[in-house]
Design a protein around this motif. Structure first.
Motif, PDB file in Angstrom:
ATOM      1  N   ARG A   1      -7.640  -7.953  -8.484  1.00  0.00           N
ATOM      2  CA  ARG A   1      -8.453  -6.830  -8.967  1.00  0.00           C
ATOM      3  C   ARG A   1      -7.662  -5.523  -8.975  1.00  0.00           C
ATOM      4  O   ARG A   1      -7.780  -4.728  -9.912  1.00  0.00           O
ATOM      5  CB  ARG A   1      -9.702  -6.691  -8.096  1.00  0.00           C
ATOM      6  CG  ARG A   1     -10.650  -5.649  -8.579  1.00  0.00           C
ATOM      7  CD  ARG A   1     -11.233  -5.967  -9.939  1.00  0.00           C
ATOM      8  NE  ARG A   1     -12.094  -4.880 -10.365  1.00  0.00           N
ATOM      9  CZ  ARG A   1     -12.059  -4.316 -11.547  1.00  0.00           C
ATOM     10  NH1 ARG A   1     -11.239  -4.776 -12.467  1.00  0.00           N
ATOM     11  NH2 ARG A   1     -12.859  -3.322 -11.832  1.00  0.00           N
ATOM     12  N   LEU A   2      -6.831  -5.316  -7.959  1.00  0.00           N
ATOM     13  CA  LEU A   2      -5.964  -4.117  -7.956  1.00  0.00           C
ATOM     14  C   LEU A   2      -5.021  -4.125  -9.158  1.00  0.00           C
ATOM     15  O   LEU A   2      -4.827  -3.084  -9.794  1.00  0.00           O
ATOM     16  CB  LEU A   2      -5.152  -4.059  -6.653  1.00  0.00           C
ATOM     17  CG  LEU A   2      -5.856  -3.482  -5.441  1.00  0.00           C
ATOM     18  CD1 LEU A   2      -5.052  -3.728  -4.191  1.00  0.00           C
ATOM     19  CD2 LEU A   2      -6.128  -2.000  -5.628  1.00  0.00           C
TER      20      LEU A   2
ATOM     21  N   VAL B   1       0.843  -1.203   0.000  1.00  0.00           N
ATOM     22  CA  VAL B   1       0.000   0.000   0.000  1.00  0.00           C
ATOM     23  C   VAL B   1       0.880   1.255   0.000  1.00  0.00           C
ATOM     24  O   VAL B   1       0.636   2.197  -0.762  1.00  0.00           O
ATOM     25  CB  VAL B   1      -0.966   0.000   1.205  1.00  0.00           C
ATOM     26  CG1 VAL B   1      -1.639   1.352   1.376  1.00  0.00           C
ATOM     27  CG2 VAL B   1      -2.005  -1.097   1.049  1.00  0.00           C
ATOM     28  N   GLY B   2       1.918   1.259   0.821  1.00  0.00           N
ATOM     29  CA  GLY B   2       2.826   2.402   0.862  1.00  0.00           C
ATOM     30  C   GLY B   2       3.533   2.638  -0.464  1.00  0.00           C
ATOM     31  O   GLY B   2       3.622   3.781  -0.934  1.00  0.00           O
ATOM     32  N   ALA B   3       4.023   1.573  -1.076  1.00  0.00           N
ATOM     33  CA  ALA B   3       4.696   1.705  -2.375  1.00  0.00           C
ATOM     34  C   ALA B   3       3.728   2.213  -3.433  1.00  0.00           C
ATOM     35  O   ALA B   3       4.088   3.041  -4.280  1.00  0.00           O
ATOM     36  CB  ALA B   3       5.288   0.364  -2.794  1.00  0.00           C
ATOM     37  N   THR B   4       2.491   1.746  -3.371  1.00  0.00           N
ATOM     38  CA  THR B   4       1.498   2.177  -4.352  1.00  0.00           C
ATOM     39  C   THR B   4       1.110   3.632  -4.145  1.00  0.00           C
ATOM     40  O   THR B   4       0.966   4.393  -5.110  1.00  0.00           O
ATOM     41  CB  THR B   4       0.255   1.275  -4.263  1.00  0.00           C
ATOM     42  OG1 THR B   4       0.666  -0.084  -4.437  1.00  0.00           O
ATOM     43  CG2 THR B   4      -0.755   1.632  -5.315  1.00  0.00           C
ATOM     44  N   VAL B   5       0.974   4.052  -2.903  1.00  0.00           N
ATOM     45  CA  VAL B   5       0.629   5.452  -2.615  1.00  0.00           C
ATOM     46  C   VAL B   5       1.744   6.376  -3.109  1.00  0.00           C
ATOM     47  O   VAL B   5       1.480   7.421  -3.708  1.00  0.00           O
ATOM     48  CB  VAL B   5       0.349   5.653  -1.111  1.00  0.00           C
ATOM     49  CG1 VAL B   5       0.327   7.115  -0.737  1.00  0.00           C
ATOM     50  CG2 VAL B   5      -0.955   4.976  -0.731  1.00  0.00           C
TER      51      VAL B   5
ATOM     52  N   LEU C   1      -7.700  -0.413  -2.420  1.00  0.00           N
ATOM     53  CA  LEU C   1      -6.466  -0.281  -1.642  1.00  0.00           C
ATOM     54  C   LEU C   1      -6.788  -0.114  -0.153  1.00  0.00           C
ATOM     55  O   LEU C   1      -6.127  -0.721   0.702  1.00  0.00           O
ATOM     56  CB  LEU C   1      -5.664   0.912  -2.162  1.00  0.00           C
ATOM     57  CG  LEU C   1      -4.174   0.915  -1.919  1.00  0.00           C
ATOM     58  CD1 LEU C   1      -3.524  -0.305  -2.545  1.00  0.00           C
ATOM     59  CD2 LEU C   1      -3.562   2.181  -2.489  1.00  0.00           C
ATOM     60  N   ALA C   2      -7.806   0.669   0.159  1.00  0.00           N
ATOM     61  CA  ALA C   2      -8.215   0.832   1.554  1.00  0.00           C
ATOM     62  C   ALA C   2      -8.751  -0.484   2.122  1.00  0.00           C
ATOM     63  O   ALA C   2      -8.485  -0.824   3.273  1.00  0.00           O
ATOM     64  CB  ALA C   2      -9.277   1.926   1.662  1.00  0.00           C
TER      65      ALA C   2
END
Length: 120
Positions: free
Chosen positions: A111-112, A49-53, A72-73
């Motif tokens: 799905r992401l 999640v951090g890398a994607t943000v 993501l949430a």
């Protein structure tokens, strides 16, 4: 999204689901090692999640950003929510809750990936 991290999360999640299903079939409640496993899985998820943000803030965005952020949430909140629920359930169904969550998590990551890299 980091592809190798996604694959690691999916494999770890399925392994955790298998472990919790064995505990369920043996009529064992959720114990501390289950929580440790969920904690490690959650750390992997938070890393993704951090890398994607960071990537999204950097300007690389999927076409359906709102849908992507909602997924993501969900993946960020699913492991701790189900770990708490599973630990509160002191019967054999506690590990079953974790197993269910760990079977859902790889599907959410698929799905992401679909949202991140849409097929043209």
């Amino acid at each position: 999204m980091v592809d190798w991290l996604t694959m690691t999360i999916q494999v770890a999640s399925l392994a955790m689901a298998g472990w919790c299903l064995v505990s369920t079939f043996r009529d064992q409640p959720m114990v501390v090692p289950h929580l440790v496993g969920m904690g490690l899985l959650w750390l992997l998820v938070l890393g993704q999640v951090g890398a994607t943000v960071v990537t999204v803030v950097g300007g690389d965005r999927p076409a359906e950003t709102a849908m992507f952020v909602s997924y993501l949430a969900t993946v960020a909140l699913l492991p701790p929510a189900c770990a708490v629920w599973g630990f509160m359930e002191r019967s054999k169904w506690g590990p079953a809750v974790i197993a269910f969550a760990c079977l859902i998590l790889p599907v959410l990551f698929v799905r992401l990936e679909q949202l991140w890299n849409p097929v043209a």
